[in-house]
Motif scaffolding. Structure first.
Motif, PDB file in Angstrom:
ATOM      1  N   VAL B   6       0.846  -1.202   0.000  1.00 26.20           N
ATOM      2  CA  VAL B   6       0.000   0.000   0.000  1.00 26.20           C
ATOM      3  C   VAL B   6       0.884   1.255   0.000  1.00 26.20           C
ATOM      4  N   THR B   7       0.265   2.375  -0.357  1.00 27.03           N
ATOM      5  CA  THR B   7       0.949   3.667  -0.267  1.00 27.03           C
ATOM      6  C   THR B   7       0.205   4.516   0.757  1.00 27.03           C
ATOM      7  N   TYR B   8       0.962   5.129   1.646  1.00 27.68           N
ATOM      8  CA  TYR B   8       0.355   6.048   2.607  1.00 27.68           C
ATOM      9  C   TYR B   8       0.783   7.452   2.237  1.00 27.68           C
ATOM     10  N   LYS B   9      -0.192   8.359   2.131  1.00 27.82           N
ATOM     11  CA  LYS B   9       0.130   9.758   1.851  1.00 27.82           C
ATOM     12  C   LYS B   9      -0.459  10.601   2.949  1.00 27.82           C
ATOM     13  N   GLY B  10       0.319  11.477   3.505  1.00 30.83           N
ATOM     14  CA  GLY B  10      -0.221  12.317   4.553  1.00 30.83           C
ATOM     15  C   GLY B  10       0.701  13.463   4.876  1.00 30.83           C
ATOM     16  N   GLY B  11       0.285  14.274   5.833  1.00 33.17           N
ATOM     17  CA  GLY B  11       1.094  15.427   6.222  1.00 33.17           C
ATOM     18  C   GLY B  11       2.312  14.974   7.020  1.00 33.17           C
ATOM     19  N   ILE B  12       3.285  15.858   7.100  1.00 32.17           N
ATOM     20  CA  ILE B  12       4.515  15.499   7.806  1.00 32.17           C
ATOM     21  C   ILE B  12       4.282  15.493   9.328  1.00 32.17           C
ATOM     22  N   TYR B  13       3.299  16.259   9.779  1.00 34.95           N
ATOM     23  CA  TYR B  13       3.041  16.380  11.216  1.00 34.95           C
ATOM     24  C   TYR B  13       2.620  15.032  11.816  1.00 34.95           C
ATOM     25  N   GLN B  14       3.349  14.593  12.781  1.00 28.95           N
ATOM     26  CA  GLN B  14       3.069  13.332  13.494  1.00 28.95           C
ATOM     27  C   GLN B  14       3.050  12.096  12.592  1.00 28.95           C
ATOM     28  N   HIS B  15       3.776  12.144  11.487  1.00 27.93           N
ATOM     29  CA  HIS B  15       3.752  10.964  10.615  1.00 27.93           C
ATOM     30  C   HIS B  15       4.511   9.802  11.261  1.00 27.93           C
ATOM     31  N   ASP B  16       5.337  10.111  12.260  1.00 30.30           N
ATOM     32  CA  ASP B  16       6.074   9.030  12.944  1.00 30.30           C
ATOM     33  C   ASP B  16       5.117   8.080  13.670  1.00 30.30           C
ATOM     34  N   ILE B  17       3.927   8.579  14.032  1.00 33.71           N
ATOM     35  CA  ILE B  17       2.925   7.707  14.665  1.00 33.71           C
ATOM     36  C   ILE B  17       2.542   6.588  13.697  1.00 33.71           C
ATOM     37  N   VAL B  18       2.325   6.996  12.427  1.00 29.06           N
ATOM     38  CA  VAL B  18       1.939   6.014  11.418  1.00 29.06           C
ATOM     39  C   VAL B  18       3.095   5.046  11.158  1.00 29.06           C
ATOM     40  N   GLU B  19       4.310   5.604  11.098  1.00 28.67           N
ATOM     41  CA  GLU B  19       5.482   4.754  10.868  1.00 28.67           C
ATOM     42  C   GLU B  19       5.606   3.693  11.962  1.00 28.67           C
ATOM     43  N   ASP B  20       5.495   4.147  13.209  1.00 29.79           N
ATOM     44  CA  ASP B  20       5.594   3.214  14.338  1.00 29.79           C
ATOM     45  C   ASP B  20       4.497   2.167  14.276  1.00 29.79           C
ATOM     46  N   LEU B  21       3.288   2.630  13.923  1.00 25.67           N
ATOM     47  CA  LEU B  21       2.150   1.719  13.854  1.00 25.67           C
ATOM     48  C   LEU B  21       2.404   0.604  12.836  1.00 25.67           C
ATOM     49  N   ILE B  22       2.881   1.012  11.653  1.00 31.08           N
ATOM     50  CA  ILE B  22       3.133   0.007  10.599  1.00 31.08           C
ATOM     51  C   ILE B  22       4.162  -1.008  11.095  1.00 31.08           C
ATOM     52  N   GLU B  23       5.216  -0.499  11.727  1.00 30.09           N
ATOM     53  CA  GLU B  23       6.254  -1.416  12.201  1.00 30.09           C
ATOM     54  C   GLU B  23       5.734  -2.309  13.329  1.00 30.09           C
ATOM     55  N   ASP B  24       4.916  -1.746  14.218  1.00 29.52           N
ATOM     56  CA  ASP B  24       4.374  -2.543  15.322  1.00 29.52           C
ATOM     57  C   ASP B  24       3.434  -3.632  14.831  1.00 29.52           C
ATOM     58  N   LEU B  25       2.747  -3.348  13.730  1.00 33.07           N
ATOM     59  CA  LEU B  25       1.802  -4.337  13.203  1.00 33.07           C
ATOM     60  C   LEU B  25       2.508  -5.449  12.446  1.00 33.07           C
ATOM     61  N   GLY B  26       3.824  -5.286  12.267  1.00 29.86           N
ATOM     62  CA  GLY B  26       4.586  -6.302  11.543  1.00 29.86           C
ATOM     63  C   GLY B  26       4.729  -5.971  10.076  1.00 29.86           C
ATOM     64  N   GLY B  27       4.463  -4.721   9.716  1.00 27.61           N
ATOM     65  CA  GLY B  27       4.623  -4.310   8.315  1.00 27.61           C
ATOM     66  C   GLY B  27       6.027  -3.761   8.073  1.00 27.61           C
ATOM     67  N   TYR B  28       6.322  -3.480   6.819  1.00 27.11           N
ATOM     68  CA  TYR B  28       7.634  -2.938   6.467  1.00 27.11           C
ATOM     69  C   TYR B  28       7.485  -1.710   5.596  1.00 27.11           C
ATOM     70  N   ILE B  29       8.317  -0.701   5.896  1.00 28.23           N
ATOM     71  CA  ILE B  29       8.316   0.491   5.039  1.00 28.23           C
ATOM     72  C   ILE B  29       9.433   0.320   4.014  1.00 28.23           C
ATOM     73  N   VAL B  30       9.054   0.284   2.748  1.00 30.91           N
ATOM     74  CA  VAL B  30      10.018   0.020   1.694  1.00 30.91           C
ATOM     75  C   VAL B  30      10.669   1.316   1.209  1.00 30.91           C
ATOM     76  N   GLN B  31       9.868   2.345   1.077  1.00 32.42           N
ATOM     77  CA  GLN B  31      10.408   3.635   0.648  1.00 32.42           C
ATOM     78  C   GLN B  31       9.700   4.742   1.397  1.00 32.42           C
ATOM     79  N   LYS B  32      10.475   5.791   1.694  1.00 38.46           N
ATOM     80  CA  LYS B  32       9.864   6.929   2.376  1.00 38.46           C
ATOM     81  C   LYS B  32      10.307   8.192   1.658  1.00 38.46           C
ATOM     82  N   HIS B  33       9.358   9.007   1.230  1.00 38.84           N
ATOM     83  CA  HIS B  33       9.709  10.267   0.569  1.00 38.84           C
ATOM     84  C   HIS B  33       9.090  11.400   1.347  1.00 38.84           C
TER      85      HIS B  33
END
Lengths: 194, 312
Positions: B6-33
């Motif tokens: 999937v692709t997640y698009k959102g504002g930069i504000y508090q995006h680390d919450i989403v990053e942490d969530l994905i990692e906690d759920l066992g997902g992987y972030i392949v690219q971050k722009h």
């Protein structure tokens, strides 16, 4: 393609021919050559393979003068030129420097040129010829035709005279009787080769 | 747990919450722009948790969309780098697949154009074979495509999607043996793709690429990989911190069955082989570490379960 009187692309593959007509139109439009070309006939045979473009050019009589792209405001001891199109700015400055000397020409920003105490009337300045587009038209046309022709066709033969031209390209050695083919294509437009 | 791209698009504000969530759920972030105020994350997440990510990112105006091309590396094979093919259509297509999550590389052939004179050298062949799929962008004449395609596909082992000027039926007729995918009416053109019908054509190319990749994914699923390349990416990032200093946009490029590591082979290959992934299993046990033909990079090919008898 309103400006071109005759424009045809001839090709044994109808779909390929249609796409090449579009490509030729796009390239000529991009290079601002539609108003220069009067008639154009392109013949492509990918089986041989050969690409032939023959055409007639229109006479370009207009030259670009300072007045065409600049407004002159005469003031006490100086003239301010407001430039609306930068295309010919560089050749214009070059002419000013040669004619009046660098110390009398100032360019505070991109769109302004100031001339100090020059021995000329604003009318004379407006009349100065900056560029003659007909000088480079053959060069531009050859470049455009190279863009239109399929890329692998690197063996070329081209003749550009005053108002007529032909451009033949292939990836194989060009046949010796290529002039017959060129004459045929000129005949389709009702013209004779140069 | 089934991971979906999937692709997640959102504002930069508090995006680390989403990053942490994905990692906690066992997902992987392949690219971050990070583009100005916007963050784009291309990631693999568990299918059943997409709803949760949507819910948590709602207050942040985040948007989660499916992107089937995440985690794939695509070779856009252009016949040359001349004005005839660039920027349209080669760049347009390479850029369009990139928007949908793929990592696309443009492979331009030294002697691609022409009919009789067209050819493919060994370096080009090997570089194309390092990708998941090759998208061939050919010209407008069926005579030329028919004549040069056997030369251009010689030695290519990855699936090929062929784009050419003639209609799709004509392409199917002239290519023998058949390639994996065809898109007709996309040959050489000299204008930007911005009209609706041209964008539809780009969508058609993406749909065809997706279809071919799905087929490849299915065949991989029959003999699953010993480790997911996305997981391997996380491990390498952790164990070889030098990768963080590489300035390429994607220092670790995830592929469907492997990974491109943008570090010099001679210096890092041995270290890479001895990375411990889990319970004493080293990377060298479940994957091949090979020199890439692209610069001096390293190519990691993950071996299937049938060869290693391990899945982690």
């Amino acid at each position: 393609m309103l400006a071109v009187e005759y424009f045809e692309v001839e090709c044994p593959e109808p779909l390929g021919g249609e796409i090449y007509k579009q490509i030729a139109n796009d390239v000529l439009l991009d290079h601002n050559l539609l108003k220069v070309v009067d008639k154009l006939h392109i013949f492509i045979d990918p089986k041989v393979p050969v690409f032939v473009a023959v055409g007639i050019l229109r006479k370009i009589t207009t030259v670009v003068r300072v007045g065409d792209f600049a407004n002159i405001n005469p003031q006490e001891g100086r003239m301010t030129l407001v430039i609306s199109d930068e295309t010919y700015l560089a050749p214009m400055l070059k002419i000013f420097w040669e004619r009046f000397g660098k110390e009398k020409v100032e360019q505070p920003d991109r769109f302004t040129v100031i001339l100090y105490d020059v021995p000329a009337q604003p009318k004379d300045i407006e009349e100065i010829v900056v560029a003659d587009p007909s000088e480079s038209v053959h060069k531009d046309l050859i470049y455009a035709l190279r863009c239109i022709a399929p890329e692998g066709f690197r063996l070329r033969s081209e003749v550009f005279t005053g108002s007529k031209f032909f451009f033949v390209a292939s990836e194989n050695t060009l046949a010796e009787d290529i002039s017959t083919l060129v004459a045929e294509k000129f005949a389709l437009m009702g013209e004779v080769p140069p | 747990m089934m991971l979906v791209p999937v692709t997640y698009k959102g504002g930069i504000y508090q995006h680390d919450i989403v990053e942490d969530l994905i990692e906690d759920l066992g997902g992987y972030i392949v690219q971050k722009h990070i583009l100005a105020q916007e963050v784009v994350l291309q990631c693999f997440v568990p299918r059943e948790d997409i709803g949760l990510i949507r819910e948590i990112s709602r207050p942040l105006f985040g948007e989660v969309t499916d992107s089937p091309l995440v985690g794939t590396e695509i070779a856009i094979v252009s016949m040359s780098l001349e004005i005839h093919h660039l920027p349209h259509p080669s760049c347009d297509i390479a850029e369009y697949v990139r928007r949908l999550g793929a990592k696309s590389n443009m492979v331009s052939l030294a002697r691609g154009p022409g009919k009789r004179i067209a050819g493919l050298n060994d370096e080009e062949r090997d570089v194309i074979n390092e990708h998941d799929i090759a998208v061939y962008l050919l010209g407008n004449f069926e005579t030329c495509i028919e004549y040069k395609m056997p030369t251009l596909r010689r030695g290519i082992e990855v699936p090929i999607v062929l784009c050419g000027g003639p209609d799709i039926e004509v392409l199917k007729k002239i290519i023998d043996p058949p390639v994996d995918g065809y898109v007709g009416n996309v040959g050489r053109f000299m204008r930007r793709t911005k009209e609706a019908d041209q964008l539809d054509k780009l969508d058609e190319i993406v749909a065809e690429i997706t279809r071919v990749l799905e087929k490849k994914r299915d065949s991989i699923a029959k003999d699953p990989l010993s480790v997911s390349p996305a997981r391997l990416m996380g491990v390498i990032k952790e164990k070889i911190p030098e990768i963080l200093d590489v300035t390429s946009p994607t220092p670790l490029t995830v592929q469907m069955a492997g990974l491109r590591v943008k570090l010099p082979y001679d210096t890092f290959a041995e270290r890479l082989r001895h990375i411990e992934i889990e319970d004493g299993i080293q990377l060298g046990d479940i994957a091949e570490v090979l020199p890439s033909r692209m610069r001096d990079y390293i190519l990691v090919r993950v071996l299937p379960f049938s060869e290693t008898n391990t899945v982690i």
